[in-house]
Design a protein around this motif. Sequence first.
Motif, PDB file in Angstrom:
ATOM      1  N   THR A 168       0.839  -1.189   0.000  1.00 25.63           N
ATOM      2  CA  THR A 168       0.000   0.000   0.000  1.00 25.63           C
ATOM      3  C   THR A 168       0.879   1.246   0.000  1.00 25.63           C
ATOM      4  O   THR A 168       1.868   1.308   0.722  1.00 25.63           O
ATOM      5  CB  THR A 168      -0.913   0.006   1.240  1.00 25.63           C
ATOM      6  OG1 THR A 168      -1.681  -1.193   1.239  1.00 25.63           O
ATOM      7  CG2 THR A 168      -1.844   1.201   1.240  1.00 25.63           C
ATOM      8  N   LYS A 212       4.041   0.414   2.223  1.00 27.67           N
ATOM      9  CA  LYS A 212       3.751  -0.432   3.386  1.00 27.67           C
ATOM     10  C   LYS A 212       3.365  -1.818   2.917  1.00 27.67           C
ATOM     11  O   LYS A 212       2.308  -1.964   2.302  1.00 27.67           O
ATOM     12  CB  LYS A 212       2.630   0.186   4.219  1.00 27.67           C
ATOM     13  CG  LYS A 212       3.000   1.546   4.779  1.00 27.67           C
ATOM     14  CD  LYS A 212       1.837   2.168   5.508  1.00 27.67           C
ATOM     15  CE  LYS A 212       2.181   3.577   5.947  1.00 27.67           C
ATOM     16  NZ  LYS A 212       1.070   4.242   6.596  1.00 27.67           N
ATOM     17  N   ASN A 231      -2.430   2.543  -4.524  1.00 27.48           N
ATOM     18  CA  ASN A 231      -2.226   3.935  -4.126  1.00 27.48           C
ATOM     19  C   ASN A 231      -3.413   4.444  -3.306  1.00 27.48           C
ATOM     20  O   ASN A 231      -4.500   4.642  -3.831  1.00 27.48           O
ATOM     21  CB  ASN A 231      -2.026   4.823  -5.351  1.00 27.48           C
ATOM     22  CG  ASN A 231      -1.677   6.244  -4.975  1.00 27.48           C
ATOM     23  OD1 ASN A 231      -1.621   6.607  -3.806  1.00 27.48           O
ATOM     24  ND2 ASN A 231      -1.442   7.067  -5.982  1.00 27.48           N
ATOM     25  N   LYS A 232      -3.169   4.682  -2.012  1.00 32.00           N
ATOM     26  CA  LYS A 232      -4.196   5.214  -1.107  1.00 32.00           C
ATOM     27  C   LYS A 232      -3.966   6.688  -0.775  1.00 32.00           C
ATOM     28  O   LYS A 232      -4.689   7.265   0.031  1.00 32.00           O
ATOM     29  CB  LYS A 232      -4.225   4.404   0.199  1.00 32.00           C
ATOM     30  CG  LYS A 232      -4.653   2.969   0.011  1.00 32.00           C
ATOM     31  CD  LYS A 232      -6.089   2.893  -0.393  1.00 32.00           C
ATOM     32  CE  LYS A 232      -6.580   1.466  -0.463  1.00 32.00           C
ATOM     33  NZ  LYS A 232      -7.971   1.375  -0.862  1.00 32.00           N
ATOM     34  N   ASP A 233      -2.929   7.294  -1.372  1.00 28.76           N
ATOM     35  CA  ASP A 233      -2.665   8.714  -1.150  1.00 28.76           C
ATOM     36  C   ASP A 233      -3.509   9.557  -2.115  1.00 28.76           C
ATOM     37  O   ASP A 233      -4.009   9.048  -3.122  1.00 28.76           O
ATOM     38  CB  ASP A 233      -1.172   9.018  -1.370  1.00 28.76           C
ATOM     39  CG  ASP A 233      -0.347   8.866  -0.097  1.00 28.76           C
ATOM     40  OD1 ASP A 233      -0.906   9.024   1.002  1.00 28.76           O
ATOM     41  OD2 ASP A 233       0.859   8.578  -0.205  1.00 28.76           O
ATOM     42  N   SER A 272      -4.225   0.712  -8.899  1.00 29.51           N
ATOM     43  CA  SER A 272      -3.131  -0.197  -8.535  1.00 29.51           C
ATOM     44  C   SER A 272      -2.325  -0.568  -9.772  1.00 29.51           C
ATOM     45  O   SER A 272      -2.750  -0.322 -10.904  1.00 29.51           O
ATOM     46  CB  SER A 272      -3.690  -1.448  -7.869  1.00 29.51           C
ATOM     47  OG  SER A 272      -4.512  -2.161  -8.769  1.00 29.51           O
ATOM     48  N   HIS A 304       1.715   8.114  -7.529  1.00 29.37           N
ATOM     49  CA  HIS A 304       3.015   7.577  -7.142  1.00 29.37           C
ATOM     50  C   HIS A 304       3.521   6.674  -8.261  1.00 29.37           C
ATOM     51  O   HIS A 304       2.786   6.360  -9.192  1.00 29.37           O
ATOM     52  CB  HIS A 304       2.913   6.723  -5.869  1.00 29.37           C
ATOM     53  CG  HIS A 304       2.675   7.499  -4.620  1.00 29.37           C
ATOM     54  ND1 HIS A 304       3.558   8.425  -4.118  1.00 29.37           N
ATOM     55  CD2 HIS A 304       1.637   7.459  -3.750  1.00 29.37           C
ATOM     56  CE1 HIS A 304       3.081   8.925  -2.996  1.00 29.37           C
ATOM     57  NE2 HIS A 304       1.913   8.362  -2.750  1.00 29.37           N
ATOM     58  N   VAL A 358      -4.476   7.944  -8.102  1.00 32.69           N
ATOM     59  CA  VAL A 358      -5.189   7.820  -6.828  1.00 32.69           C
ATOM     60  C   VAL A 358      -6.229   6.704  -6.918  1.00 32.69           C
ATOM     61  O   VAL A 358      -6.953   6.593  -7.918  1.00 32.69           O
ATOM     62  CB  VAL A 358      -5.870   9.171  -6.496  1.00 32.69           C
ATOM     63  CG1 VAL A 358      -6.711   9.067  -5.232  1.00 32.69           C
ATOM     64  CG2 VAL A 358      -4.827  10.268  -6.373  1.00 32.69           C
ATOM     65  N   GLU A 359      -6.259   5.852  -5.890  1.00 30.29           N
ATOM     66  CA  GLU A 359      -7.228   4.740  -5.787  1.00 30.29           C
ATOM     67  C   GLU A 359      -7.141   3.734  -6.933  1.00 30.29           C
ATOM     68  O   GLU A 359      -8.122   3.076  -7.273  1.00 30.29           O
ATOM     69  CB  GLU A 359      -8.670   5.263  -5.656  1.00 30.29           C
ATOM     70  CG  GLU A 359      -8.918   6.031  -4.376  1.00 30.29           C
ATOM     71  CD  GLU A 359      -8.712   5.204  -3.100  1.00 30.29           C
ATOM     72  OE1 GLU A 359      -9.017   4.003  -3.098  1.00 30.29           O
ATOM     73  OE2 GLU A 359      -8.238   5.793  -2.105  1.00 30.29           O
ATOM     74  N   GLU A 394       0.741   4.818   1.104  1.00 35.52           N
ATOM     75  CA  GLU A 394      -0.096   5.629   1.982  1.00 35.52           C
ATOM     76  C   GLU A 394       0.801   6.463   2.894  1.00 35.52           C
ATOM     77  O   GLU A 394       1.829   5.967   3.366  1.00 35.52           O
ATOM     78  CB  GLU A 394      -0.975   4.696   2.809  1.00 35.52           C
ATOM     79  CG  GLU A 394      -2.048   5.361   3.597  1.00 35.52           C
ATOM     80  CD  GLU A 394      -3.011   4.344   4.200  1.00 35.52           C
ATOM     81  OE1 GLU A 394      -4.169   4.718   4.371  1.00 35.52           O
ATOM     82  OE2 GLU A 394      -2.607   3.206   4.489  1.00 35.52           O
ATOM     83  N   ALA A 395       0.410   7.721   3.116  1.00 42.34           N
ATOM     84  CA  ALA A 395       1.187   8.643   3.940  1.00 42.34           C
ATOM     85  C   ALA A 395       2.614   8.783   3.390  1.00 42.34           C
ATOM     86  O   ALA A 395       3.588   8.811   4.133  1.00 42.34           O
ATOM     87  CB  ALA A 395       1.191   8.216   5.398  1.00 42.34           C
TER      88      ALA A 395
END
Length: 118
Positions: free
Chosen positions: A40, A47, A63-65, A87, A69, A84-85, A42-43
Amino acid sequence: MTTTHPAIVLVMGAALGLLSCGSGPDAAANAPAPVTHTVTMEAVAFKPDDLTIRVGDTVVWVNKDPFPHTATSKDVFDSKDIAVETSWTFKAAQTGDFSYVCTYHPTMKGVLRVKPST
């Protein structure tokens, strides 16, 4: 009363021994089944940032940001933009330890460790 010749016993024992070995077409059946792993984003971090898998396994970066990315390892894989959202999926084909980064956020670093499948 039946007697068995010692040479026949020896040949039969050798044949049974070969059948019980882990070689041949059945050896592939003993290899672990491929697994799908998730990383994941995130932040502004991967992770987990250190993941060990086997050849044939799949990794999905999610991508949860609230911004794009990448997951980029020089000469091994490059996701390009992961919006965003969404994969991106990678199937490991070779062994090794592969460092990767987000090209937009160079402090985002990870390592993908790929071990043999057996």
